[in-house]
Enzyme design. Structure first.
Site, PDB file in Angstrom:
ATOM      1  N   ASP A 148      -2.280 -17.852   4.650  1.00  0.00           N
ATOM      2  CA  ASP A 148      -3.264 -18.718   3.981  1.00  0.00           C
ATOM      3  C   ASP A 148      -3.891 -19.685   4.982  1.00  0.00           C
ATOM      4  OD1 ASP A 148      -0.645 -19.534   4.011  1.00  0.00           O
ATOM      5  OD2 ASP A 148      -0.668 -20.559   2.084  1.00  0.00           O
TER       6      ASP A 148
ATOM      7  N   LYS B 292       3.630 -14.232   5.685  1.00  0.00           N
ATOM      8  CA  LYS B 292       3.946 -15.223   4.645  1.00  0.00           C
ATOM      9  C   LYS B 292       5.475 -15.270   4.544  1.00  0.00           C
ATOM     10  CE  LYS B 292       2.489 -17.976   1.292  1.00  0.00           C
ATOM     11  NZ  LYS B 292       1.665 -19.172   1.487  1.00  0.00           N
TER      12      LYS B 292
ATOM     13  N   TYR C 262       0.818  -1.215   0.000  1.00  0.00           N
ATOM     14  CA  TYR C 262       0.000   0.000   0.000  1.00  0.00           C
ATOM     15  C   TYR C 262       0.851   1.265   0.000  1.00  0.00           C
ATOM     16  CZ  TYR C 262      -4.251  -2.623   0.757  1.00  0.00           C
ATOM     17  OH  TYR C 262      -5.314  -3.474   0.597  1.00  0.00           O
TER      18      TYR C 262
END
Ligand code: NAD
Length: 362
Positions: A225, A191, A124
């Site tokens: 995930d 992640k 972002y």
């Protein structure tokens, strides 16, 4: 004591839900001196700017703002005014409680989670290289020389910066929030197995911060995930989640889904000494001006604002009034009901009226 607060109505459904929230907040008896400020398409039409300096100055002066959602065109056109505002004021922590209230339509009961999303870095940051531009070709070439890795020449590139200092302050914020709000556990979501130098740094820094809270707040780690599946299957195992910007954005909507939808999910963007309160949802342009959408997310953002202003009594009065109206289900917006033909469906303003009525009855 009167509080001076900047009010940004926003665009799309923003003005309707902001007006509803304002009336409900005022009904608690708290004295607020609202300073209206423009941002978004209305600001562009009236001032030629999407985010006028006068709006930023108003928030800097008042230190607190309540903001309606603002449209961001997809793929092309101007960049997000919401992101620009968070960056301009360094509102680095986005806090999004996800709580089920009796009476909402949800597959789950007794959800009580808090998302703490890093608000200033990650994908972002707005550092992007457009496909076909000379600077993009140059970057692709430099990357090939530095890493021996090939990026297709017809690629666009978005940069994902995650810093040690940015990670440290957000994880610290999550732990301090947990302590202050009597929470038991902070889970860091990442992640890091794939993005070792960005998410890996976030995780490594988070682990260091967690050591300072050992014995007071439990600490967990989860790959993003897997976290998505866990939240759908066993949301009750989690408490406070701290995430980098993009995962925080996505999981906020997932958590909104757990508690009955975006119409109910409030939020706060918090910096060192100022805060902007806004719903998780966007400007839902197709509902603009229809007096149809749910004002609850914006009203509950007002509850978070009252807590920030240390008006805890007013915050509880308002939250309880919202709770009662939802659980009775007699004057609620369409999204609380399984079909539009059900009884008890009212418009945005009328649901706010019902909440105000509950406050008056106290
Ligand atoms: P959205 O959140 O505006 O709406 C998605 C859907 O969620 C709506 O069509 C509606 O079905 C439901 N919904 C949202 N708010 C609701 C409410 N209060 N009551 C009942 N149902 C509600 O998401 P979108 O359509 O992806 O985005 C629309 C615009 O909003 C885009 O330009 C986007 O960039 C912007 N946006 C702004 C913010 C913000 O201002 N902070 C946040 C998210 C999206």
């Amino acid at each position: 004591m009167s509080h001076k607060v900047t009010l940004i109505p926003g665009d799309g459904i923003g003005p309707e839900v902001s007006a509803a929230a304002r009336r409900c907040i005022e009904a608690t008896g708290v004295k607020i001196d609202w300073e209206e400020a423009l941002a978004g398409t209305e600001a562009l039409e009236k001032t030629g700017e999407l985010l006028p300096k006068s709006t930023i100055d108003s928030i800097k002066r008042n230190k607190v703002a309540l903001k309606g959602p603002i449209i961001t065109p997809i793929g092309e056109g101007f960049r997000s005014v919401n992101v620009a505002l968070r960056q301009a004021l360094d509102l680095y922590a986005c806090v999004r409680p996800a709580k089920t209230y009796p009476g909402v339509r949800s597959l789950y009961k007794n959800i009580d989670l808090v998302i703490v999303r890093e608000n200033s870095e990650d994908l972002y940051a707005g550092i992007e290289f457009e496909e076909g531009k000379s600077e993009t070709r140059k970057l692709i070439q430099e990357i090939a020389e530095a890493t021996k890795k090939k990026i297709r020449p017809d690629s666009g590139i978005s940069i994902k910066p995650i810093s040690k200092s940015g990670s440290e302050r957000i994880v610290k914020f999550a732990f301090e929030y947990a302590l202050e709000h009597n929470r038991k556990k902070v889970t860091i979501v990442h992640k890091a197995n794939i993005m070792k130098f960005t998410d890996g740094l976030f995780l490594k820094t988070g682990r260091e911060v967690a050591k300072d809270y050992a014995g007071r707040i439990a600490f967990g780690e989860s790959i993003v995930d897997n976290m998505c599946m866990q939240l759908v299957q066993k949301p009750h195992l989690y408490d406070v989640l701290v995430l980098p910007n993009l995962y925080g954005d996505i999981l906020s909507d997932l958590c909104a889904g757990l508690i009955g939808g975006l119409g109910i999910a409030p939020g706060a963007n918090i910096g060192k000494d100022m805060a902007v309160f806004e719903a998780v949802h966007g400007s839902a342009p197709k509902y603009k001006g229809l007096n149809k959408v749910n004002p609850t997310a914006m009203i509950l953002s007002g509850v978070l604002m009252l807590e920030y202003l240390k008006e805890d009594r007013a915050a509880r009065i308002l939250e309880n009034a919202v709770k009662e109206v939802i659980s009775e289900g007699k004057e609620v917006t369409y999204d609380f009901k399984p079909s539009p033909s059900e009884s008890g469906i009212v418009g945005t303003a009328q649901m706010a009226d019902a909440i105000i009525q509950k406050i008056k009855e106290k």
